[in-house]
Design a protein around this motif. Sequence first.
Motif, PDB file in Angstrom:
ATOM      1  N   LYS A 116       5.870 -16.800 -23.462  1.00 33.10           N
ATOM      2  CA  LYS A 116       4.430 -17.063 -23.381  1.00 33.10           C
ATOM      3  C   LYS A 116       4.094 -17.243 -21.904  1.00 33.10           C
ATOM      4  N   ILE A 117       3.131 -16.480 -21.428  1.00 29.35           N
ATOM      5  CA  ILE A 117       2.810 -16.473 -20.003  1.00 29.35           C
ATOM      6  C   ILE A 117       1.369 -16.919 -19.796  1.00 29.35           C
ATOM      7  N   ASP A 118       1.187 -17.950 -19.021  1.00 29.61           N
ATOM      8  CA  ASP A 118      -0.157 -18.419 -18.665  1.00 29.61           C
ATOM      9  C   ASP A 118      -0.591 -17.780 -17.360  1.00 29.61           C
ATOM     10  N   ALA A 119      -1.853 -17.404 -17.284  1.00 26.83           N
ATOM     11  CA  ALA A 119      -2.386 -16.798 -16.059  1.00 26.83           C
ATOM     12  C   ALA A 119      -2.339 -17.813 -14.921  1.00 26.83           C
ATOM     13  N   PRO A 120      -2.028 -17.359 -13.709  1.00 23.64           N
ATOM     14  CA  PRO A 120      -1.982 -18.282 -12.572  1.00 23.64           C
ATOM     15  C   PRO A 120      -3.376 -18.753 -12.182  1.00 23.64           C
ATOM     16  N   ASP A 121      -3.405 -19.797 -11.385  1.00 23.75           N
ATOM     17  CA  ASP A 121      -4.673 -20.317 -10.866  1.00 23.75           C
ATOM     18  C   ASP A 121      -5.063 -19.481  -9.646  1.00 23.75           C
ATOM     19  N   TYR A 122      -5.959 -18.527  -9.863  1.00 26.88           N
ATOM     20  CA  TYR A 122      -6.333 -17.624  -8.778  1.00 26.88           C
ATOM     21  C   TYR A 122      -7.019 -18.352  -7.621  1.00 26.88           C
ATOM     22  N   SER A 123      -7.660 -19.462  -7.908  1.00 22.91           N
ATOM     23  CA  SER A 123      -8.394 -20.180  -6.856  1.00 22.91           C
ATOM     24  C   SER A 123      -7.459 -20.738  -5.779  1.00 22.91           C
ATOM     25  N   SER A 124      -6.171 -20.829  -6.112  1.00 20.55           N
ATOM     26  CA  SER A 124      -5.220 -21.379  -5.142  1.00 20.55           C
ATOM     27  C   SER A 124      -4.607 -20.306  -4.251  1.00 20.55           C
ATOM     28  N   ILE A 125      -4.966 -19.025  -4.502  1.00 21.53           N
ATOM     29  CA  ILE A 125      -4.376 -17.922  -3.735  1.00 21.53           C
ATOM     30  C   ILE A 125      -5.392 -17.398  -2.713  1.00 21.53           C
ATOM     31  N   ALA A 126      -5.025 -17.471  -1.445  1.00 20.07           N
ATOM     32  CA  ALA A 126      -5.876 -16.960  -0.363  1.00 20.07           C
ATOM     33  C   ALA A 126      -5.015 -16.075   0.547  1.00 20.07           C
ATOM     34  N   LEU A 127      -5.464 -14.849   0.794  1.00 18.71           N
ATOM     35  CA  LEU A 127      -4.683 -13.897   1.589  1.00 18.71           C
ATOM     36  C   LEU A 127      -5.533 -13.258   2.681  1.00 18.71           C
ATOM     37  N   GLU A 128      -4.845 -12.730   3.680  1.00 20.41           N
ATOM     38  CA  GLU A 128      -5.514 -11.997   4.751  1.00 20.41           C
ATOM     39  C   GLU A 128      -5.300 -10.502   4.545  1.00 20.41           C
ATOM     40  N   LYS A 129      -6.378  -9.744   4.771  1.00 24.35           N
ATOM     41  CA  LYS A 129      -6.288  -8.291   4.714  1.00 24.35           C
ATOM     42  C   LYS A 129      -6.406  -7.762   6.145  1.00 24.35           C
ATOM     43  N   LEU A 130      -5.368  -7.078   6.610  1.00 26.18           N
ATOM     44  CA  LEU A 130      -5.365  -6.555   7.972  1.00 26.18           C
ATOM     45  C   LEU A 130      -6.246  -5.310   8.048  1.00 26.18           C
ATOM     46  N   VAL A 131      -7.132  -5.299   9.018  1.00 25.37           N
ATOM     47  CA  VAL A 131      -8.051  -4.166   9.208  1.00 25.37           C
ATOM     48  C   VAL A 131      -7.796  -3.569  10.591  1.00 25.37           C
ATOM     49  N   VAL A 132      -7.549  -2.268  10.642  1.00 21.62           N
ATOM     50  CA  VAL A 132      -7.283  -1.576  11.909  1.00 21.62           C
ATOM     51  C   VAL A 132      -8.277  -0.437  12.070  1.00 21.62           C
ATOM     52  N   LYS A 133      -8.927  -0.396  13.210  1.00 23.74           N
ATOM     53  CA  LYS A 133      -9.834   0.702  13.537  1.00 23.74           C
ATOM     54  C   LYS A 133      -9.090   1.727  14.386  1.00 23.74           C
ATOM     55  N   ALA A 134      -9.408   2.998  14.193  1.00 24.49           N
ATOM     56  CA  ALA A 134      -8.786   4.059  14.986  1.00 24.49           C
ATOM     57  C   ALA A 134      -9.448   4.102  16.352  1.00 24.49           C
ATOM     58  N   ASP A 135      -8.728   3.654  17.403  1.00 21.18           N
ATOM     59  CA  ASP A 135      -9.314   3.647  18.746  1.00 21.18           C
ATOM     60  C   ASP A 135      -9.139   5.003  19.420  1.00 21.18           C
ATOM     61  N   ASP A 136      -9.756   5.138  20.602  1.00 19.00           N
ATOM     62  CA  ASP A 136      -9.733   6.417  21.315  1.00 19.00           C
ATOM     63  C   ASP A 136      -8.311   6.853  21.645  1.00 19.00           C
ATOM     64  N   ALA A 137      -7.445   5.890  21.992  1.00 17.35           N
ATOM     65  CA  ALA A 137      -6.069   6.226  22.366  1.00 17.35           C
ATOM     66  C   ALA A 137      -5.319   6.837  21.181  1.00 17.35           C
ATOM     67  N   ALA A 138      -5.523   6.290  19.993  1.00 15.50           N
ATOM     68  CA  ALA A 138      -4.847   6.805  18.800  1.00 15.50           C
ATOM     69  C   ALA A 138      -5.348   8.205  18.455  1.00 15.50           C
ATOM     70  N   VAL A 139      -6.653   8.420  18.585  1.00 12.78           N
ATOM     71  CA  VAL A 139      -7.226   9.740  18.311  1.00 12.78           C
ATOM     72  C   VAL A 139      -6.701  10.758  19.324  1.00 12.78           C
ATOM     73  N   GLN A 140      -6.639  10.361  20.607  1.00 14.38           N
ATOM     74  CA  GLN A 140      -6.140  11.254  21.641  1.00 14.38           C
ATOM     75  C   GLN A 140      -4.677  11.612  21.395  1.00 14.38           C
ATOM     76  N   GLU A 141      -3.894  10.627  21.007  1.00 13.26           N
ATOM     77  CA  GLU A 141      -2.475  10.886  20.709  1.00 13.26           C
ATOM     78  C   GLU A 141      -2.341  11.888  19.574  1.00 13.26           C
ATOM     79  N   ALA A 142      -3.160  11.739  18.547  1.00 12.17           N
ATOM     80  CA  ALA A 142      -3.126  12.671  17.419  1.00 12.17           C
ATOM     81  C   ALA A 142      -3.530  14.071  17.854  1.00 12.17           C
ATOM     82  N   LEU A 143      -4.546  14.153  18.736  1.00 10.78           N
ATOM     83  CA  LEU A 143      -4.980  15.461  19.252  1.00 10.78           C
ATOM     84  C   LEU A 143      -3.863  16.137  20.040  1.00 10.78           C
TER      85      LEU A 143
END
Length: 444
Positions: A116-143
Amino acid sequence: MQVTETLNEGLKRGYTITVTADELAAKVDEKLVEAQPEIEMKGFRKGKVPMALLKKQFGQRLLGEAMQDAVDGAMNKHFEDSGDRPAAQPDVKMTNEDWKEGDDVVVSLNYEALPKIDAPDYSSIALEKLVVKADDAAVQEALENLAKNAQNFDDKDGAAEDGDQITMDFVGKIDGEAFEGGTAEDFPLVLGSGQFIPGFEEQLVGVKAGEEKAVTVSFPADYGAEHLAGKEAVFDCTIKAVKAPAEAVIDDELAKQFGAESLEALKTQITERLEAEYAQASRAVLKRGLLDALDTAVNFDLPPSLVEAESKQIAHQLWHDSQEDVDQNDHSHGEIETTEESDKLAVRRVKLGLLLAEIGQKAEVEVTDQEMTQAVIAQARQYPGQERAFFEFIQKNPQMQQQLRAPIFEDKVVDHIIEQITVTEKEVGKDDLQKAIEDLENEA
């Protein structure tokens, strides 16, 4: 019909099911009554054959079927009444092996119940989501990488060097006889690319257009074509042209080679592709963080048989990972002993697998036919020219269907959970995301 409990220890369950001879006879009569209207027999009209005659003619044949129906019915009723869900196929055995007609049927039923499995307490879970933007250097390297891949060559005077492209005709011979697959005309070869077997390209450094050159090489002992493996060959080469690499120019013409209307359009495409790759990597990090949090947040008993089976599979995979020269499908080595590491990983995988399955079931998460079709198409692309055969194989193989469905289901459940928890976006650089991915792989 009687069901008696014989074992209740942790998740292990055992029962004895007794089907009386009278109940079994009633089942046979029930089947005969059901079939009577359709039975024809010499001397009787259809549906008018006496029950006694039907029983004499078909009763023995229906006895086994009635026995199976009775036991299946008892098992289904037991699971319905108890609420138990077997972790694997239950072990069902007839205990009175000397059974004869007129005796009661006694069957043992043993299984491990899912916890028998009880659902966890979601309110106790907090996470970070890493966000990366493609900068000019990365685009130039790809080119710049695209420009290298689209390398052009210009005619040159003088001898060929490493990195130059030569165009040639050649005929390969073994013991003076040309061999199959050893002849080509107007073949372009970039020296130093490693396209040919070792020792071939090095002997062409220094040739000029219009020259002829005999290249002597030995095929490796493990060469794919058995008729050539380990043999010495002479290639008579006629050099038609020598070209040097042209300077890579990043402009609209380069963009058009890759299907874009202009350089700016290509930059936009590259930016979108890079950010999609970053998002995919970021999700992998977020998913690992979520699974770690769930592993900590919940605790319940695990079916030992599932953990043992998973540990054996992990041990087998870990062994193959350490034996680079052994094919993954080679099972001649026999059973691999489980380890403390495989046991630990198995506990985590079984625990999270059962938890995600329970959450998904309660949330009514389903894998659609369209999602399955897309998954099959993606897999089929790995077998060019054999797509139809692959589709037919999948259609006839429920186990393969489940292997394709499982990761889709898991990702959809993960998405469902992520919607319930607190997720904070954190903008980081590409190197930070790369390090997070490397840390994730090192922990796998």
